[in-house]
Motif scaffolding. Sequence first.
Motif, short mmCIF file in Angstrom:
data_model
loop_
_atom_site.label_atom_id
_atom_site.label_comp_id
_atom_site.label_asym_id
_atom_site.label_seq_id
_atom_site.Cartn_x
_atom_site.Cartn_y
_atom_site.Cartn_z
N GLN A 45 0.82 -1.22 0.00
CA GLN A 45 0.00 0.00 0.00
C GLN A 45 0.85 1.26 0.00
OE1 GLN A 45 -2.88 0.06 3.20
NE2 GLN A 45 -2.87 2.27 3.28
N ASN A 46 1.90 1.30 0.84
CA ASN A 46 2.67 2.53 1.04
C ASN A 46 4.02 2.57 0.36
OD1 ASN A 46 0.64 3.53 2.77
ND2 ASN A 46 1.47 2.34 4.47
N GLY A 47 4.70 1.44 0.25
CA GLY A 47 6.00 1.40 -0.39
C GLY A 47 7.09 2.16 0.36
N TYR A 48 6.91 2.41 1.65
CA TYR A 48 7.88 3.17 2.42
C TYR A 48 7.89 2.64 3.86
CZ TYR A 48 10.93 7.21 2.93
OH TYR A 48 12.03 8.02 3.10
N ALA A 49 9.06 2.63 4.49
CA ALA A 49 9.16 2.13 5.86
C ALA A 49 10.29 2.83 6.60
CB ALA A 49 9.41 0.63 5.86
N ALA A 50 10.16 2.88 7.91
CA ALA A 50 11.25 3.28 8.79
C ALA A 50 11.81 1.99 9.39
CB ALA A 50 10.74 4.21 9.89
N PHE A 51 13.04 2.07 9.90
CA PHE A 51 13.63 0.88 10.52
C PHE A 51 14.52 1.29 11.69
CE2 PHE A 51 16.72 2.20 7.40
CZ PHE A 51 17.93 2.03 8.05
N GLU A 52 14.76 0.32 12.57
CA GLU A 52 15.64 0.51 13.72
C GLU A 52 16.39 -0.78 13.96
OE1 GLU A 52 17.00 0.23 17.86
OE2 GLU A 52 15.51 -1.04 16.89
N LEU A 53 17.70 -0.66 14.19
CA LEU A 53 18.57 -1.77 14.54
C LEU A 53 19.32 -1.36 15.81
CD1 LEU A 53 20.39 -1.97 11.07
CD2 LEU A 53 18.37 -3.28 11.71
N ASP A 54 19.56 -2.29 16.71
CA ASP A 54 20.38 -1.94 17.88
C ASP A 54 21.13 -3.15 18.39
OD1 ASP A 54 18.81 -3.12 20.34
OD2 ASP A 54 17.30 -2.06 19.15
N THR A 55 22.20 -2.87 19.11
CA THR A 55 23.05 -3.92 19.66
C THR A 55 23.75 -3.40 20.91
OG1 THR A 55 24.81 -5.51 19.13
CG2 THR A 55 25.05 -3.29 18.22
N GLY A 56 24.21 -4.32 21.73
CA GLY A 56 25.05 -3.98 22.88
C GLY A 56 24.36 -3.28 24.03
N TYR A 57 23.06 -3.48 24.18
CA TYR A 57 22.34 -2.78 25.26
C TYR A 57 22.84 -3.27 26.63
CZ TYR A 57 18.74 -1.12 28.37
OH TYR A 57 18.09 -0.49 29.40
N ARG A 58 23.20 -2.32 27.48
CA ARG A 58 23.59 -2.60 28.88
C ARG A 58 23.06 -1.49 29.76
NH1 ARG A 58 28.31 -2.21 26.85
NH2 ARG A 58 29.06 -0.67 28.33
N VAL A 108 21.14 2.05 14.83
CA VAL A 108 21.00 2.62 13.50
C VAL A 108 19.51 2.82 13.26
CG1 VAL A 108 21.36 2.26 11.02
CG2 VAL A 108 23.03 1.37 12.66
N ILE A 109 19.14 4.00 12.80
CA ILE A 109 17.75 4.24 12.41
C ILE A 109 17.75 4.85 11.02
CG2 ILE A 109 16.88 4.51 14.78
CD1 ILE A 109 16.79 7.55 14.22
N GLY A 110 16.64 4.67 10.34
CA GLY A 110 16.55 5.25 9.01
C GLY A 110 15.21 4.97 8.39
N GLU A 111 15.13 5.26 7.11
CA GLU A 111 13.91 5.02 6.36
C GLU A 111 14.24 4.92 4.89
OE1 GLU A 111 11.96 9.35 5.86
OE2 GLU A 111 12.04 8.61 7.92
N GLY A 112 13.27 4.40 4.15
CA GLY A 112 13.47 4.29 2.71
C GLY A 112 12.33 3.59 2.03
N SER A 113 12.45 3.49 0.72
CA SER A 113 11.42 2.81 -0.05
C SER A 113 11.57 1.30 0.13
CB SER A 113 11.52 3.19 -1.53
OG SER A 113 12.78 2.83 -2.03
N VAL A 114 10.45 0.62 0.15
CA VAL A 114 10.44 -0.83 0.35
C VAL A 114 9.50 -1.46 -0.67
CG1 VAL A 114 8.65 -0.74 2.16
CG2 VAL A 114 10.23 -2.67 2.08
#
Length: 156
Positions: A68-81, A98-104
């Motif tokens: 429907q939208n063809g667009y998304a945001a994303f979040e990745l993370d590591t090492g939480y303490r 890392v955060i970002g967005e783009g066409s999907v």
Amino acid sequence: MRRKDREITDPEKIRAVIGECSVCRLGLADGKRVYVVPVNFGHVEQEGHHVLYFHGAKEGRKMDLIRQNGYAAFELDTGYRLQGGEKACDYTAAFRSVIGEGSVREVTDPAEKEEGLTAIMRQSTGRDQWTYGPAMLAEVCVCRLDVETLACKEHL
């Protein structure tokens, strides 16, 4: 980014952070609501641009919103303490993200599906020697997110 002292801009360090992450959280617009779903993912760089691949069922809310939208945001993370302190306000967390967005979009080309699935397996296992039969490629849904904006941050 508000905290410039925590920003990572070096491309090698950004690749390293992405390489340490095991889950991508996709944010998809659903009218006035946002649908966030965790997915396994694979990362590649093509012509200097970041691309994320993920897979799943061909039907469902995630695929409906992507189509429907063809667009998304994303979040990745590591090492939480969690880092403690004497008072509640002294507590903080260490992390890299890392955060970002783009066409999907959904990938339909079998060769690109294989590339995406191999990227996902490499991210998950560290191995990239895999084979996929035609029946499996026909059944699986692979999506490609072409990253348009990306910010990387660390607080150690």
